[in-house]
Design a protein around this motif. Structure first.
Motif, PDB file in Angstrom:
ATOM      1  N   VAL A 157     -38.100  28.773  15.349  1.00 58.63           N
ATOM      2  CA  VAL A 157     -36.921  29.608  15.533  1.00 58.63           C
ATOM      3  C   VAL A 157     -36.532  30.236  14.196  1.00 58.63           C
ATOM      4  O   VAL A 157     -36.408  29.543  13.190  1.00 58.63           O
ATOM      5  CB  VAL A 157     -35.751  28.767  16.093  1.00 58.63           C
ATOM      6  CG1 VAL A 157     -34.488  29.609  16.213  1.00 58.63           C
ATOM      7  CG2 VAL A 157     -36.124  28.173  17.447  1.00 58.63           C
ATOM      8  N   GLY A 158     -36.381  31.553  14.193  1.00 54.87           N
ATOM      9  CA  GLY A 158     -36.010  32.247  12.969  1.00 54.87           C
ATOM     10  C   GLY A 158     -35.391  33.591  13.267  1.00 54.87           C
ATOM     11  O   GLY A 158     -35.667  34.198  14.301  1.00 54.87           O
ATOM     12  N   LYS A 159     -34.561  34.088  12.353  1.00 59.91           N
ATOM     13  CA  LYS A 159     -33.857  35.345  12.555  1.00 59.91           C
ATOM     14  C   LYS A 159     -34.729  36.554  12.244  1.00 59.91           C
ATOM     15  O   LYS A 159     -34.450  37.661  12.697  1.00 59.91           O
ATOM     16  CB  LYS A 159     -32.598  35.380  11.680  1.00 59.91           C
ATOM     17  CG  LYS A 159     -31.564  34.325  12.035  1.00 59.91           C
ATOM     18  CD  LYS A 159     -30.376  34.398  11.098  1.00 59.91           C
ATOM     19  CE  LYS A 159     -29.344  33.332  11.424  1.00 59.91           C
ATOM     20  NZ  LYS A 159     -28.174  33.370  10.490  1.00 59.91           N
ATOM     21  N   ASN A 160     -35.787  36.357  11.452  1.00 59.41           N
ATOM     22  CA  ASN A 160     -36.680  37.466  11.115  1.00 59.41           C
ATOM     23  C   ASN A 160     -38.113  36.956  11.027  1.00 59.41           C
ATOM     24  O   ASN A 160     -38.364  35.744  11.092  1.00 59.41           O
ATOM     25  CB  ASN A 160     -36.241  38.133   9.805  1.00 59.41           C
ATOM     26  CG  ASN A 160     -36.110  37.135   8.658  1.00 59.41           C
ATOM     27  OD1 ASN A 160     -37.062  36.435   8.320  1.00 59.41           O
ATOM     28  ND2 ASN A 160     -34.918  37.058   8.056  1.00 59.41           N
ATOM     29  N   VAL A 161     -39.054  37.880  10.868  1.00 62.73           N
ATOM     30  CA  VAL A 161     -40.463  37.500  10.896  1.00 62.73           C
ATOM     31  C   VAL A 161     -40.838  36.569   9.755  1.00 62.73           C
ATOM     32  O   VAL A 161     -41.699  35.693   9.915  1.00 62.73           O
ATOM     33  CB  VAL A 161     -41.381  38.750  10.883  1.00 62.73           C
ATOM     34  CG1 VAL A 161     -41.231  39.537  12.167  1.00 62.73           C
ATOM     35  CG2 VAL A 161     -41.101  39.635   9.676  1.00 62.73           C
ATOM     36  N   LEU A 162     -40.199  36.740   8.600  1.00 60.98           N
ATOM     37  CA  LEU A 162     -40.533  35.887   7.459  1.00 60.98           C
ATOM     38  C   LEU A 162     -40.085  34.449   7.715  1.00 60.98           C
ATOM     39  O   LEU A 162     -40.804  33.500   7.392  1.00 60.98           O
ATOM     40  CB  LEU A 162     -39.892  36.434   6.182  1.00 60.98           C
ATOM     41  CG  LEU A 162     -40.410  35.837   4.864  1.00 60.98           C
ATOM     42  CD1 LEU A 162     -41.906  36.050   4.724  1.00 60.98           C
ATOM     43  CD2 LEU A 162     -39.669  36.474   3.679  1.00 60.98           C
ATOM     44  N   GLU A 163     -38.901  34.279   8.297  1.00 59.34           N
ATOM     45  CA  GLU A 163     -38.427  32.932   8.634  1.00 59.34           C
ATOM     46  C   GLU A 163     -39.363  32.269   9.640  1.00 59.34           C
ATOM     47  O   GLU A 163     -39.697  31.089   9.505  1.00 59.34           O
ATOM     48  CB  GLU A 163     -37.013  33.004   9.214  1.00 59.34           C
ATOM     49  CG  GLU A 163     -35.914  33.217   8.185  1.00 59.34           C
ATOM     50  CD  GLU A 163     -34.525  33.099   8.796  1.00 59.34           C
ATOM     51  OE1 GLU A 163     -34.409  32.633   9.942  1.00 59.34           O
ATOM     52  OE2 GLU A 163     -33.547  33.484   8.120  1.00 59.34           O
ATOM     53  N   VAL A 164     -39.781  33.023  10.646  1.00 61.40           N
ATOM     54  CA  VAL A 164     -40.689  32.474  11.653  1.00 61.40           C
ATOM     55  C   VAL A 164     -42.036  32.136  11.026  1.00 61.40           C
ATOM     56  O   VAL A 164     -42.626  31.085  11.305  1.00 61.40           O
ATOM     57  CB  VAL A 164     -40.860  33.460  12.823  1.00 61.40           C
ATOM     58  CG1 VAL A 164     -41.960  32.993  13.775  1.00 61.40           C
ATOM     59  CG2 VAL A 164     -39.546  33.609  13.588  1.00 61.40           C
ATOM     60  N   GLU A 165     -42.534  33.006  10.151  1.00 64.64           N
ATOM     61  CA  GLU A 165     -43.814  32.754   9.469  1.00 64.64           C
ATOM     62  C   GLU A 165     -43.761  31.450   8.681  1.00 64.64           C
ATOM     63  O   GLU A 165     -44.650  30.594   8.797  1.00 64.64           O
ATOM     64  CB  GLU A 165     -44.145  33.914   8.535  1.00 64.64           C
ATOM     65  CG  GLU A 165     -45.400  33.683   7.707  1.00 64.64           C
ATOM     66  CD  GLU A 165     -45.610  34.731   6.630  1.00 64.64           C
ATOM     67  OE1 GLU A 165     -46.163  34.385   5.558  1.00 64.64           O
ATOM     68  OE2 GLU A 165     -45.219  35.894   6.851  1.00 64.64           O
ATOM     69  N   HIS A 166     -42.735  31.281   7.878  1.00 65.64           N
ATOM     70  CA  HIS A 166     -42.609  30.086   7.041  1.00 65.64           C
ATOM     71  C   HIS A 166     -42.452  28.832   7.905  1.00 65.64           C
ATOM     72  O   HIS A 166     -43.022  27.774   7.591  1.00 65.64           O
ATOM     73  CB  HIS A 166     -41.425  30.223   6.090  1.00 65.64           C
ATOM     74  CG  HIS A 166     -41.661  31.224   5.001  1.00 65.64           C
ATOM     75  ND1 HIS A 166     -40.642  31.773   4.257  1.00 65.64           N
ATOM     76  CD2 HIS A 166     -42.802  31.779   4.530  1.00 65.64           C
ATOM     77  CE1 HIS A 166     -41.143  32.613   3.370  1.00 65.64           C
ATOM     78  NE2 HIS A 166     -42.451  32.642   3.527  1.00 65.64           N
ATOM     79  N   ARG A 167     -41.712  28.961   8.994  1.00 68.87           N
ATOM     80  CA  ARG A 167     -41.520  27.831   9.895  1.00 68.87           C
ATOM     81  C   ARG A 167     -42.838  27.432  10.561  1.00 68.87           C
ATOM     82  O   ARG A 167     -43.176  26.240  10.664  1.00 68.87           O
ATOM     83  CB  ARG A 167     -40.476  28.180  10.952  1.00 68.87           C
ATOM     84  CG  ARG A 167     -40.212  27.103  11.995  1.00 68.87           C
ATOM     85  CD  ARG A 167     -39.470  25.924  11.391  1.00 68.87           C
ATOM     86  NE  ARG A 167     -39.202  24.905  12.416  1.00 68.87           N
ATOM     87  CZ  ARG A 167     -38.742  23.695  12.157  1.00 68.87           C
ATOM     88  NH1 ARG A 167     -38.486  23.348  10.908  1.00 68.87           N
ATOM     89  NH2 ARG A 167     -38.527  22.828  13.121  1.00 68.87           N
ATOM     90  N   LEU A 168     -43.594  28.410  10.998  1.00 67.70           N
ATOM     91  CA  LEU A 168     -44.883  28.129  11.646  1.00 67.70           C
ATOM     92  C   LEU A 168     -45.836  27.414  10.688  1.00 67.70           C
ATOM     93  O   LEU A 168     -46.488  26.433  11.060  1.00 67.70           O
ATOM     94  CB  LEU A 168     -45.521  29.422  12.152  1.00 67.70           C
ATOM     95  CG  LEU A 168     -44.872  30.062  13.382  1.00 67.70           C
ATOM     96  CD1 LEU A 168     -45.449  31.452  13.634  1.00 67.70           C
ATOM     97  CD2 LEU A 168     -45.078  29.174  14.615  1.00 67.70           C
ATOM     98  N   ILE A 169     -45.934  27.916   9.472  1.00 68.85           N
ATOM     99  CA  ILE A 169     -46.818  27.291   8.477  1.00 68.85           C
ATOM    100  C   ILE A 169     -46.400  25.840   8.236  1.00 68.85           C
ATOM    101  O   ILE A 169     -47.235  24.953   8.005  1.00 68.85           O
ATOM    102  CB  ILE A 169     -46.797  28.093   7.159  1.00 68.85           C
ATOM    103  CG1 ILE A 169     -47.458  29.462   7.345  1.00 68.85           C
ATOM    104  CG2 ILE A 169     -47.489  27.313   6.048  1.00 68.85           C
ATOM    105  CD1 ILE A 169     -48.938  29.411   7.655  1.00 68.85           C
ATOM    106  N   LYS A 170     -45.103  25.587   8.308  1.00 73.33           N
ATOM    107  CA  LYS A 170     -44.576  24.252   8.041  1.00 73.33           C
ATOM    108  C   LYS A 170     -44.844  23.284   9.196  1.00 73.33           C
ATOM    109  O   LYS A 170     -45.186  22.115   8.962  1.00 73.33           O
ATOM    110  CB  LYS A 170     -43.082  24.334   7.771  1.00 73.33           C
ATOM    111  CG  LYS A 170     -42.423  22.996   7.459  1.00 73.33           C
ATOM    112  CD  LYS A 170     -40.937  23.164   7.171  1.00 73.33           C
ATOM    113  CE  LYS A 170     -40.274  21.823   6.876  1.00 73.33           C
ATOM    114  NZ  LYS A 170     -38.811  21.980   6.602  1.00 73.33           N
ATOM    115  N   VAL A 171     -44.695  23.743  10.445  1.00 71.96           N
ATOM    116  CA  VAL A 171     -44.717  22.815  11.579  1.00 71.96           C
ATOM    117  C   VAL A 171     -46.065  22.705  12.301  1.00 71.96           C
ATOM    118  O   VAL A 171     -46.324  21.706  12.983  1.00 71.96           O
ATOM    119  CB  VAL A 171     -43.636  23.179  12.620  1.00 71.96           C
ATOM    120  CG1 VAL A 171     -42.263  23.203  11.980  1.00 71.96           C
ATOM    121  CG2 VAL A 171     -43.937  24.510  13.313  1.00 71.96           C
TER     122      VAL A 171
END
Length: 222
Positions: A157-171
């Motif tokens: 879950v993220g407000k923009n593509v960069l937040e979603v990208e970083h979250r995906l790499i993390k989880v």
């Protein structure tokens, strides 16, 4: 109502299912070299893979190296890609990129983010696709499909593509990270579609955290 974040166990199941469904996922863009991949991804911005393939299937047999495409010139290249959206600006960027590849990279596609993003028309998303697909790096290109799937399912879950990208790499578990981009984009393109997601057919509906999934046919017993 927004989606809750998936648990670590749910994320594991999520990717195990996607892997079982598509053991060897790959981009739907046609290419035979790193250079062809780079150009195809550049052309695919705000365009469908189908439209890009129709153009490159005619272009690549004639010109599929930086030298050959640069030799076509701007007008010559436009003749091949004018059916693709934003073809004027894309043609300019491709010609400029070919010139830089020839002069600065021995006509080879660079394998670093800095060098890729220095090419005209290559942003973070395009660079991530090339780093992941061509060079096997753990990069995550977030397009509209992946942004939707990440937020809707609760995977990232993220407000923009960069937040979603970083979250995906993390989880995303390391065992799935290299193919995750392709699994997610294909799932978003064919199942978790924007307006009427096919929740009743979805193989990960039971671990999805989207509150509205039952309205679209997901099994309420899951």
């Amino acid at each position: 109502m927004s989606s809750k974040n998936m648990t670590k166990k749910q994320i594991q199941v999520f990717f195990e299912r996607l892997k079982e469904q598509r053991p060897s996922p790959k981009t739907e863009l046609n290419y035979q070299s790193n250079f062809e991949l780079l150009i195809a991804v550049m052309l695919s911005a705000q365009a469908t893979d189908i439209s890009v393939n129709k153009a490159t299937d005619k272009l690549y047999p004639v010109a599929n190296t930086p030298e050959a495409i640069y030799a076509l010139g701007l007008d010559g290249l436009k003749d091949y890609i004018r059916t693709i959206g934003l073809y004027n600006s894309k043609a300019q960027n491709v010609i400029k990129t070919c010139k830089i590849l020839i002069e600065q990279h021995q006509s080879e596609v660079p394998n670093t983010r800095t060098a890729l993003e220095a090419l005209p028309g290559v942003g973070r998303k395009t660079a991530n696709v090339v780093l992941n697909t061509a060079f096997g790096q753990a990069a995550m290109a977030v397009d509209t499909h992946i942004f939707r799937v990440g937020n809707r399912t609760g995977l990232a879950v993220g407000k923009n593509v960069l937040e979603v990208e970083h979250r995906l790499i993390k989880v995303i578990p390391k065992e799935f990270i290299l193919d995750a981009h392709h699994w997610l984009i294909l799932h978003g393109r064919y199942c978790c579609v924007a307006r009427k997601p096919k929740c009743g057919e979805c193989i990960v509906a039971d671990v999805c955290r989207w509150p509205n999934r039952f309205e679209f046919g997901a099994n309420k017993a899951s």
